[in-house]
Design a protein around this motif. Sequence first.
Motif, PDB file in Angstrom:
ATOM      1  N   ALA A  23       0.895  -1.383  -0.335  1.00  4.04           N
ATOM      2  CA  ALA A  23       0.270  -0.143  -0.129  1.00  4.04           C
ATOM      3  C   ALA A  23       0.719   1.368   0.191  1.00  4.04           C
ATOM      4  O   ALA A  23       0.607   2.122  -0.338  1.00  4.04           O
ATOM      5  N   ILE A  24       2.199   1.502   0.470  1.00  7.03           N
ATOM      6  CA  ILE A  24       2.760   2.889   1.224  1.00  7.03           C
ATOM      7  C   ILE A  24       3.593   2.598  -0.357  1.00  7.03           C
ATOM      8  O   ILE A  24       3.509   4.246  -1.062  1.00  7.03           O
ATOM      9  N   GLN A  25       4.059   1.419  -0.601  1.00  2.00           N
ATOM     10  CA  GLN A  25       4.150   1.726  -2.884  1.00  2.00           C
ATOM     11  C   GLN A  25       3.772   2.219  -3.592  1.00  2.00           C
ATOM     12  O   GLN A  25       4.229   2.603  -4.488  1.00  2.00           O
ATOM     13  N   HIS A  26       2.308   1.504  -3.703  1.00  2.00           N
ATOM     14  CA  HIS A  26       1.822   1.993  -4.553  1.00  2.00           C
ATOM     15  C   HIS A  26       0.759   2.769  -4.881  1.00  2.00           C
ATOM     16  O   HIS A  26       0.089   3.120  -5.613  1.00  2.00           O
ATOM     17  N   ALA A  27       0.233   2.962  -3.359  1.00  2.00           N
ATOM     18  CA  ALA A  27      -1.479   3.795  -3.391  1.00  2.00           C
ATOM     19  C   ALA A  27      -0.545   5.005  -2.732  1.00  2.00           C
ATOM     20  O   ALA A  27      -1.105   6.229  -2.502  1.00  2.00           O
ATOM     21  N   GLY A  28      -0.072   5.064  -1.537  1.00  2.00           N
ATOM     22  CA  GLY A  28       1.236   6.128  -0.512  1.00  2.00           C
ATOM     23  C   GLY A  28      -0.650   6.831   0.027  1.00  2.00           C
ATOM     24  O   GLY A  28      -2.063   6.374   0.074  1.00  2.00           O
ATOM     25  N   GLY A  29      -0.350   8.343   0.892  1.00  2.96           N
ATOM     26  CA  GLY A  29      -1.571   8.329   1.653  1.00  2.96           C
ATOM     27  C   GLY A  29      -1.652   7.724   2.455  1.00  2.96           C
ATOM     28  O   GLY A  29      -1.092   7.090   2.982  1.00  2.96           O
ATOM     29  N   GLU A  30      -3.322   7.596   2.459  1.00  3.49           N
ATOM     30  CA  GLU A  30      -3.741   7.054   3.798  1.00  3.49           C
ATOM     31  C   GLU A  30      -4.206   5.967   3.546  1.00  3.49           C
ATOM     32  O   GLU A  30      -4.406   5.050   2.668  1.00  3.49           O
ATOM     33  N   ILE A  31      -3.050   5.204   4.895  1.00  2.00           N
ATOM     34  CA  ILE A  31      -3.791   3.385   4.434  1.00  2.00           C
ATOM     35  C   ILE A  31      -4.347   3.482   6.213  1.00  2.00           C
ATOM     36  O   ILE A  31      -3.883   3.880   6.835  1.00  2.00           O
ATOM     37  N   ARG A  32      -4.280   2.487   5.625  1.00  2.00           N
ATOM     38  CA  ARG A  32      -6.125   2.022   7.553  1.00  2.00           C
ATOM     39  C   ARG A  32      -6.048  -0.048   7.483  1.00  2.00           C
ATOM     40  O   ARG A  32      -5.716   0.324   6.487  1.00  2.00           O
ATOM     41  N   LEU A  33      -5.222  -0.428   8.789  1.00  2.00           N
ATOM     42  CA  LEU A  33      -5.472  -1.303   9.292  1.00  2.00           C
ATOM     43  C   LEU A  33      -6.385  -1.472   9.841  1.00  2.00           C
ATOM     44  O   LEU A  33      -6.929  -1.168  10.958  1.00  2.00           O
ATOM     45  N   ARG A  34      -7.283  -2.995   9.334  1.00  2.11           N
ATOM     46  CA  ARG A  34      -8.300  -3.238  10.512  1.00  2.11           C
ATOM     47  C   ARG A  34      -7.701  -4.419  10.658  1.00  2.11           C
ATOM     48  O   ARG A  34      -8.204  -5.515   9.077  1.00  2.11           O
ATOM     49  N   LEU A  35      -8.192  -4.975  12.369  1.00  2.00           N
ATOM     50  CA  LEU A  35      -8.331  -6.401  12.692  1.00  2.00           C
ATOM     51  C   LEU A  35      -9.033  -6.131  13.020  1.00  2.00           C
ATOM     52  O   LEU A  35      -9.573  -6.175  14.366  1.00  2.00           O
ATOM     53  N   GLN A  36      -9.620  -8.176  13.063  1.00  2.00           N
ATOM     54  CA  GLN A  36     -11.525  -8.129  13.660  1.00  2.00           C
ATOM     55  C   GLN A  36     -11.208  -9.736  13.744  1.00  2.00           C
ATOM     56  O   GLN A  36     -10.870 -10.467  12.720  1.00  2.00           O
ATOM     57  N   ARG A  37     -10.990 -10.144  14.742  1.00  5.32           N
ATOM     58  CA  ARG A  37     -11.831 -11.283  15.320  1.00  5.32           C
ATOM     59  C   ARG A  37     -13.121 -11.728  15.314  1.00  5.32           C
ATOM     60  O   ARG A  37     -14.234 -11.643  15.142  1.00  5.32           O
ATOM     61  N   ASN A  38     -13.109 -12.624  14.077  1.00  7.60           N
ATOM     62  CA  ASN A  38     -14.293 -13.800  14.100  1.00  7.60           C
ATOM     63  C   ASN A  38     -14.535 -15.061  14.803  1.00  7.60           C
ATOM     64  O   ASN A  38     -13.674 -14.690  15.400  1.00  7.60           O
ATOM     65  N   VAL A  46      -6.212  -4.337   5.002  1.00  8.97           N
ATOM     66  CA  VAL A  46      -5.746  -3.154   4.748  1.00  8.97           C
ATOM     67  C   VAL A  46      -6.249  -2.202   3.552  1.00  8.97           C
ATOM     68  O   VAL A  46      -6.282  -3.033   2.556  1.00  8.97           O
ATOM     69  N   CYS A  47      -6.734  -0.722   3.665  1.00 10.76           N
ATOM     70  CA  CYS A  47      -7.530  -0.402   3.215  1.00 10.76           C
ATOM     71  C   CYS A  47      -6.650   0.740   2.624  1.00 10.76           C
ATOM     72  O   CYS A  47      -5.806   1.062   3.188  1.00 10.76           O
ATOM     73  N   LYS A  88      -9.618   0.859  -2.718  1.00 12.88           N
ATOM     74  CA  LYS A  88      -9.869  -0.791  -2.412  1.00 12.88           C
ATOM     75  C   LYS A  88      -9.375  -1.301  -1.050  1.00 12.88           C
ATOM     76  O   LYS A  88      -8.307  -0.797  -0.311  1.00 12.88           O
ATOM     77  N   ILE A  89      -9.732  -2.075  -0.668  1.00  9.41           N
ATOM     78  CA  ILE A  89      -9.998  -2.938   1.135  1.00  9.41           C
ATOM     79  C   ILE A  89      -8.882  -3.881   0.294  1.00  9.41           C
ATOM     80  O   ILE A  89      -9.192  -5.033  -1.022  1.00  9.41           O
ATOM     81  N   VAL A  90      -7.607  -5.048   0.753  1.00  8.30           N
ATOM     82  CA  VAL A  90      -7.087  -6.043   0.379  1.00  8.30           C
ATOM     83  C   VAL A  90      -7.251  -7.071   1.557  1.00  8.30           C
ATOM     84  O   VAL A  90      -6.738  -6.303   2.960  1.00  8.30           O
ATOM     85  N   TRP A  91      -7.819  -7.699   1.949  1.00 10.06           N
ATOM     86  CA  TRP A  91      -7.609  -8.501   3.220  1.00 10.06           C
ATOM     87  C   TRP A  91      -7.663 -10.170   2.717  1.00 10.06           C
ATOM     88  O   TRP A  91      -7.099 -10.784   1.609  1.00 10.06           O
ATOM     89  N   PHE A  92      -6.963 -10.728   4.089  1.00 10.24           N
ATOM     90  CA  PHE A  92      -6.861 -12.024   4.085  1.00 10.24           C
ATOM     91  C   PHE A  92      -7.734 -12.273   5.230  1.00 10.24           C
ATOM     92  O   PHE A  92      -7.841 -11.805   6.393  1.00 10.24           O
ATOM     93  N   THR A  93      -7.714 -14.046   5.746  1.00 11.92           N
ATOM     94  CA  THR A  93      -8.652 -14.165   6.486  1.00 11.92           C
ATOM     95  C   THR A  93      -7.456 -15.453   7.475  1.00 11.92           C
ATOM     96  O   THR A  93      -6.484 -15.949   6.315  1.00 11.92           O
TER      97      THR A  93
END
Length: 97
Positions: A23-38, A46-47, A88-93
């Motif tokens: 995200a830093i290399q390709h998007a720059g700007g604001e980046i957000r990380l969210r971790l959620q227990r399900n 990563v947004c 965009k949001i890139v996600w993994f579980t």
Amino acid sequence: AAWELSALTETVELLVSELVTNAIQHAGGEIRLRLQRNETGLLCEVCDRTRTPPELQELSATAERGRGILLVNELSRKWGHRRTATGKIVWFTMNPA
């Protein structure tokens, strides 16, 4: 530890590092990380502010770049991406063993 997912710590740290670096290399700007227990484990998102989706690439043995999404593909249970109004949001579980 409070989520009882300590066995996943090292792998999650590696995969988060790869997605945030992308995200830093390709998007720059604001980046957000969210971790959620399900109910089955962990969802990581990563947004960023680019709509360009990540791509799995075939790599040569000497390639110095392009391994991030390959690692996410190989080490996570499932991964993907979705577009948002601002990027965009890139996600993994991950599931505990």
